[in-house]
Design a protein around this motif. Sequence first.
Motif, PDB file in Angstrom:
ATOM      1  N   SER A   1       0.904  -1.383  -0.029  1.00 40.13           N
ATOM      2  CA  SER A   1       0.031   0.012   0.042  1.00 40.13           C
ATOM      3  C   SER A   1       0.824   1.232   0.038  1.00 40.13           C
ATOM      4  O   SER A   1       0.474   2.239  -0.760  1.00 40.13           O
ATOM      5  N   SER A   2       2.026   1.221   0.589  1.00 38.13           N
ATOM      6  CA  SER A   2       3.125   2.390   0.887  1.00 38.13           C
ATOM      7  C   SER A   2       3.705   2.651  -0.545  1.00 38.13           C
ATOM      8  O   SER A   2       3.724   3.666  -0.942  1.00 38.13           O
ATOM      9  N   ILE A   3       3.861   1.402  -1.360  1.00 36.55           N
ATOM     10  CA  ILE A   3       4.709   2.006  -2.628  1.00 36.55           C
ATOM     11  C   ILE A   3       3.762   2.256  -3.691  1.00 36.55           C
ATOM     12  O   ILE A   3       3.695   3.054  -4.363  1.00 36.55           O
ATOM     13  N   GLY A   4       2.644   1.289  -3.905  1.00 33.71           N
ATOM     14  CA  GLY A   4       1.443   1.605  -4.841  1.00 33.71           C
ATOM     15  C   GLY A   4       2.218   2.014  -6.387  1.00 33.71           C
ATOM     16  O   GLY A   4       3.105   1.381  -6.604  1.00 33.71           O
ATOM     17  N   TRP A   5       1.607   2.798  -6.887  1.00 35.64           N
ATOM     18  CA  TRP A   5       2.104   3.285  -8.417  1.00 35.64           C
ATOM     19  C   TRP A   5       3.196   4.588  -8.426  1.00 35.64           C
ATOM     20  O   TRP A   5       3.926   4.676  -9.146  1.00 35.64           O
TER      21      TRP A   5
ATOM     22  N   ALA B   1       3.218   9.642   0.298  1.00 34.58           N
ATOM     23  CA  ALA B   1       4.093   8.496   0.013  1.00 34.58           C
ATOM     24  C   ALA B   1       4.454   7.360   0.691  1.00 34.58           C
ATOM     25  O   ALA B   1       4.162   6.214   0.081  1.00 34.58           O
ATOM     26  N   TYR B   2       3.900   7.602   1.892  1.00 31.85           N
ATOM     27  CA  TYR B   2       4.096   6.251   2.688  1.00 31.85           C
ATOM     28  C   TYR B   2       2.718   5.756   3.175  1.00 31.85           C
ATOM     29  O   TYR B   2       2.577   4.967   4.102  1.00 31.85           O
ATOM     30  N   VAL B   3       1.447   6.692   2.695  1.00 36.20           N
ATOM     31  CA  VAL B   3       0.313   6.335   3.322  1.00 36.20           C
ATOM     32  C   VAL B   3       0.137   4.846   2.767  1.00 36.20           C
ATOM     33  O   VAL B   3       0.034   4.325   1.847  1.00 36.20           O
TER      34      VAL B   3
ATOM     35  N   ILE C   1      -7.928  15.994  -5.693  1.00 37.64           N
ATOM     36  CA  ILE C   1      -8.698  15.574  -4.557  1.00 37.64           C
ATOM     37  C   ILE C   1      -7.296  14.566  -3.732  1.00 37.64           C
ATOM     38  O   ILE C   1      -7.499  14.747  -2.445  1.00 37.64           O
ATOM     39  N   VAL C   2      -6.814  13.727  -4.422  1.00 38.93           N
ATOM     40  CA  VAL C   2      -5.709  13.101  -3.867  1.00 38.93           C
ATOM     41  C   VAL C   2      -4.750  13.787  -2.902  1.00 38.93           C
ATOM     42  O   VAL C   2      -4.395  13.294  -1.773  1.00 38.93           O
ATOM     43  N   ASN C   3      -4.331  14.997  -3.580  1.00 33.77           N
ATOM     44  CA  ASN C   3      -3.333  15.817  -3.156  1.00 33.77           C
ATOM     45  C   ASN C   3      -4.130  16.506  -1.648  1.00 33.77           C
ATOM     46  O   ASN C   3      -3.613  16.439  -0.600  1.00 33.77           O
ATOM     47  N   MET C   4      -5.583  16.615  -1.579  1.00 36.51           N
ATOM     48  CA  MET C   4      -6.018  17.125  -0.415  1.00 36.51           C
ATOM     49  C   MET C   4      -6.153  16.098   0.407  1.00 36.51           C
ATOM     50  O   MET C   4      -6.107  16.201   1.865  1.00 36.51           O
ATOM     51  N   SER C   5      -6.235  14.935   0.123  1.00 39.35           N
ATOM     52  CA  SER C   5      -6.257  13.878   1.169  1.00 39.35           C
ATOM     53  C   SER C   5      -5.092  13.682   1.943  1.00 39.35           C
ATOM     54  O   SER C   5      -5.127  12.979   3.043  1.00 39.35           O
ATOM     55  N   SER C   6      -4.006  14.095   1.528  1.00 34.65           N
ATOM     56  CA  SER C   6      -2.619  14.170   2.277  1.00 34.65           C
ATOM     57  C   SER C   6      -2.789  14.705   3.491  1.00 34.65           C
ATOM     58  O   SER C   6      -2.389  14.392   4.540  1.00 34.65           O
ATOM     59  N   LEU C   7      -3.475  15.706   3.289  1.00 32.74           N
ATOM     60  CA  LEU C   7      -3.934  16.562   4.626  1.00 32.74           C
ATOM     61  C   LEU C   7      -4.763  15.810   5.756  1.00 32.74           C
ATOM     62  O   LEU C   7      -4.704  15.900   6.867  1.00 32.74           O
ATOM     63  N   GLY C   8      -5.936  15.189   4.944  1.00 35.61           N
ATOM     64  CA  GLY C   8      -6.645  14.416   5.722  1.00 35.61           C
ATOM     65  C   GLY C   8      -5.957  13.062   6.666  1.00 35.61           C
ATOM     66  O   GLY C   8      -6.069  12.980   7.738  1.00 35.61           O
ATOM     67  N   VAL C   9      -4.892  12.506   5.778  1.00 37.78           N
ATOM     68  CA  VAL C   9      -4.198  11.608   6.515  1.00 37.78           C
ATOM     69  C   VAL C   9      -3.074  11.952   7.540  1.00 37.78           C
ATOM     70  O   VAL C   9      -3.141  11.388   8.523  1.00 37.78           O
ATOM     71  N   SER C  10      -2.823  13.418   7.363  1.00 35.09           N
ATOM     72  CA  SER C  10      -2.000  13.934   8.477  1.00 35.09           C
ATOM     73  C   SER C  10      -2.745  14.208   9.735  1.00 35.09           C
ATOM     74  O   SER C  10      -2.536  13.938  10.831  1.00 35.09           O
ATOM     75  N   ILE C  11      -3.917  14.551   9.424  1.00 34.34           N
ATOM     76  CA  ILE C  11      -5.240  14.759  10.594  1.00 34.34           C
ATOM     77  C   ILE C  11      -5.129  13.276  11.374  1.00 34.34           C
ATOM     78  O   ILE C  11      -5.146  13.540  12.592  1.00 34.34           O
ATOM     79  N   ALA C  12      -5.122  12.265  10.678  1.00 35.32           N
ATOM     80  CA  ALA C  12      -5.410  11.151  11.162  1.00 35.32           C
ATOM     81  C   ALA C  12      -4.307  10.731  12.056  1.00 35.32           C
ATOM     82  O   ALA C  12      -4.146  10.082  13.190  1.00 35.32           O
TER      83      ALA C  12
END
Length: 493
Positions: free
Chosen positions: A28-32, A224-226, A372-383
Amino acid sequence: MSSGNGLERKKLSKTLKPHWVWAIALGSSIGWGSFVLPADWMAGAGPLGVILGLSIGAVLMAIIAISYGVLIRNYPVSGGEFAYAFLSLNRVHAYISGWFLTLGYICIVALNATAFALMLKFVFPDFIQNMKIYTVAGWDVYFTEIIIVTLLVAFFTYLNIKGSGLSGRMQFIFVMILILGVFSLTGFMTTNSGASFSNMNPVFSPEVSPLAAILTIVAIAPFAYVGFDNVPQAAEEFKFSARKALTLIMMALLFAAIIYSFMIITTAVAAPWQDTSSAGLQWGTGTVVQDVLGTGGLVILVVALSMGIFTGLNGFLISASRVLFAMARGKVLPNAFSKLHSKHNTPYFAIIFAAIVAILAPWFGREVLGWIVNMSSLGVSIAYFYTCYTAYSLLKWNDQGSEFDETLHIVSPGKKFIAILGMVSSVGFLILLLYPNSPAALGSESLWALVIWIVLGFIFYLVKRKDLQSYDREDLAYLILGKEKFKLTDKED
């Protein structure tokens, strides 16, 4: 399993083995990204800037991962950050955490699926670029591409409904092929007479300072590491002691940092990296590998990239469905999301829902999906922040009294301090993404996507608020955390 209040708590089957969970985290961390983005990353930072930035990012992720290890060990339940935010704060914060996680995970499922179509567009352009429908934000949308994405997501949907054991086993096979492919590519490229390490000069981008170059890459570490945080989503299905979770996460982060570095080197040694990054190539890494190693090298790259896409798609489909399942079990989402398959005991409705949303995404074009994915980096940081805060709340400096149930408490001043560092790292990521003058600030499109998602979340919460408030904290603690005896905090809604 039922509580004293007659509430029914649905549970998932324990089917996952340790090496499968490691593969879920790593794949999952590597992905594409490691195969598609090296040229883009080098354009702004240079080869060494990217390698140092991603290596520092891996260290910061490892600091945050220690808090995950503490919480998985004590609360091996689906939901991860959703459950942790409820534990240390309240149902509102749990909802916020879960809302952002759901978006991030489903978007990454979609992004991995569209990356597969993008790869095929490079390899078989005449086949993929058929039946153009329209153009969105400068991106041509082809019906052929949508069919491929739909079939790919449908396959992994079927795999996941059949059981986490099957999807975990397949994930491990995919990851081993991926590692073999990356190591082979780097070995062939660095020893080929047509490539040279001198092509990596200058090692930093001359357009910015080395510090700014590194920080630009550090800021994307959550993206990158999500994937290492998929481990807590699968914790309820561990067929082994949850004590092993932290070791598995750390090993996944180490391998991920190595793979990222190897793919940067593979891309940079083939030709002067500034030429590769500025040529406007559809797929920089694919072009230079084909130029140096020929069709055989491209085949290895395509196979490795396919495995990266498959592992990312599979891993995040597991996680997205588990967050939806946990939120429904915790009465935040409709009960349908907590339905379990009668034969396989998997959250089939949540899996199908996540898949449908992922299949819809390609219709909007990859450029919009990227915002949207760029924005989701912020959501992951909140988590990440919620997780570190919960670990900080749970851990103790000494053996004095605590607001939590004493049987769940750990005296560990070292880990408590590391949890503080994790919170600081999470806030640092948020600043890098939101501060306008930051080298990694989100674009206006991503910020608008963030505003829209927040407004939607607020509206949905207002709709569910009355039903959610009808359950007291003890009931929700039982449903979310599986604890019938739970000492309450003073941090209720």
